[in-house]
Design a protein around this motif. Structure first.
Motif, PDB file in Angstrom:
ATOM      1  N   ALA A  37      -4.749  95.183  72.231  1.00  0.00           N
ATOM      2  CA  ALA A  37      -3.893  94.805  71.107  1.00  0.00           C
ATOM      3  C   ALA A  37      -2.422  94.791  71.511  1.00  0.00           C
ATOM      4  N   ALA A  38      -2.091  95.589  72.532  1.00  0.00           N
ATOM      5  CA  ALA A  38      -0.702  95.675  73.003  1.00  0.00           C
ATOM      6  C   ALA A  38      -0.447  94.790  74.224  1.00  0.00           C
ATOM      7  N   ASP A  39      -1.446  94.039  74.652  1.00  0.00           N
ATOM      8  CA  ASP A  39      -1.331  93.237  75.876  1.00  0.00           C
ATOM      9  C   ASP A  39      -0.186  92.229  75.769  1.00  0.00           C
ATOM     10  N   HIS A  40       0.419  91.899  76.910  1.00  0.00           N
ATOM     11  CA  HIS A  40       1.537  90.946  76.900  1.00  0.00           C
ATOM     12  C   HIS A  40       1.079  89.510  76.685  1.00  0.00           C
ATOM     13  N   ARG A  74      -4.413  89.445  72.990  1.00  0.00           N
ATOM     14  CA  ARG A  74      -4.107  90.061  71.687  1.00  0.00           C
ATOM     15  C   ARG A  74      -4.981  89.473  70.579  1.00  0.00           C
ATOM     16  N   GLU A  75      -5.220  88.155  70.618  1.00  0.00           N
ATOM     17  CA  GLU A  75      -6.074  87.550  69.589  1.00  0.00           C
ATOM     18  C   GLU A  75      -7.512  88.038  69.722  1.00  0.00           C
ATOM     19  N   SER A 117      -8.457  90.795  70.914  1.00  0.00           N
ATOM     20  CA  SER A 117      -8.540  92.226  70.585  1.00  0.00           C
ATOM     21  C   SER A 117      -8.959  92.429  69.137  1.00  0.00           C
ATOM     22  N   TRP A 118      -8.331  91.702  68.213  1.00  0.00           N
ATOM     23  CA  TRP A 118      -8.701  91.912  66.806  1.00  0.00           C
ATOM     24  C   TRP A 118     -10.022  91.229  66.459  1.00  0.00           C
ATOM     25  N   ASN A 120       3.436  94.269  68.616  1.00  0.00           N
ATOM     26  CA  ASN A 120       2.084  93.751  68.811  1.00  0.00           C
ATOM     27  C   ASN A 120       1.047  94.611  68.087  1.00  0.00           C
ATOM     28  N   PHE A 180      -1.248  93.548  64.900  1.00  0.00           N
ATOM     29  CA  PHE A 180      -2.688  93.741  64.978  1.00  0.00           C
ATOM     30  C   PHE A 180      -3.230  94.341  63.681  1.00  0.00           C
TER      31      PHE A 180
END
Length: 275
Positions: free
Chosen positions: A141-144, A149-150, A152-153, A181, A185
């Protein structure tokens, strides 16, 4: 292998057919990250598996995993990521926790965003608590990278929606994070309608349940978070317009800021369109 600066700073093609051959090869080798959605969707995950698994010591699992992905016609896009992650999860679940952690770390820290996306789906086969599932997904969720990030959720949305009250309680704490981020999330993972995912009927009908998170972020300084909150409320407005109208009126009185005004504008766009 040294990647030329021009490759790393490219803007990315608008159409898959315009992706330079060199870029496509590097993406499928796992040597570089995608820089836009076009590249992200163009990655061939079967080819990527052939390049990545031998490099981490899982070449003996390659044939079975590729066979299953081909059987299910999952070589690219969201379907490929979900299936590959779940197959890898099963492949490394051999009762050796230390070995499992080793492989998870390899995939989670891989230079390819697509491989890190696989890793986000590599905890779904395990009977662990909601807190543990969230802890696992936190670094993704915190990835650059936007794609990670998408994913992740998307990878945890179903679990959270099945335990909504507890999820909102936990996410309310996450929404206090200094990392935009992570704050984003918290909103995106429980959007009533979401993108590429099943709707959360409970929140479509009872959007007030998410108020502990929404109220906390109503004047967030990050446009990335503002967009997410505005989109969340726009989702809700399609089933509960009165709730959104009332909330926006209250926020206007409580928080006279540009951030809140921007969120409200996004939140009411469907309502205004249908007036």
């Amino acid at each position: 292998m040294q990647i030329h600066k021009d490759i790393l700073t490219r803007k990315g093609a608008r159409k898959v057919s315009d992706i330079p051959k060199e870029i496509q090869i590097l993406l499928n080798q796992g040597k570089i990250e995608s820089v836009n959605l076009t590249e992200w969707l163009a990655v061939n995950h079967t080819t990527l598996l052939k390049n990545v698994l031998p490099s981490v010591g899982l070449q003996h699992k390659l044939e079975n995993i590729i066979s299953e992905t081909l059987k299910q016609d999952a070589e690219s896009g969201m379907k490929a990521i979900r299936l590959t992650g779940e197959l890898l999860d099963k492949a490394i679940d051999e009762g050796n926790e230390q070995k499992r952690e080793y492989f998870i770390k390899k995939f989670s820290n891989h230079p390819s965003d697509s491989v890190r996306c696989w890793a986000a789906f590599m905890s779904r086969n395990h009977n662990i608590s909601l807190e543990e599932k969230l802890a696992y997904i936190y670094p993704f969720a915190a990835d650059h990278h936007f794609g990670v990030r998408e994913i992740s959720w998307m990878s945890i949305r179903e679990d959270l929606s099945q335990h909504l009250d507890k999820s909102i309680e936990l996410l309310t704490e996450w929404a206090k994070s200094d990392d935009e981020n992570i704050r984003r999330f918290c909103v995106e993972v429980i959007r009533p309608r979401g993108v590429w995912t099943k709707h959360i009927e409970m929140l479509k009908q009872n959007p007030y349940k998410a108020l502990p998170i929404l109220n906390q972020l109503k004047s967030d300084s990050s446009k990335y978070v503002q967009d997410s909150v505005g989109n969340w409320l726009n989702d809700a407005s399609k089933t509960q317009p009165d709730f959104v109208i009332t909330l926006c009126e209250n926020w206007s009185k409580e928080s006279d800021t540009k951030a809140t005004a921007r969120i409200i504008k996004k939140a009411k766009r469907t309502i205004i369109k249908h007036k």
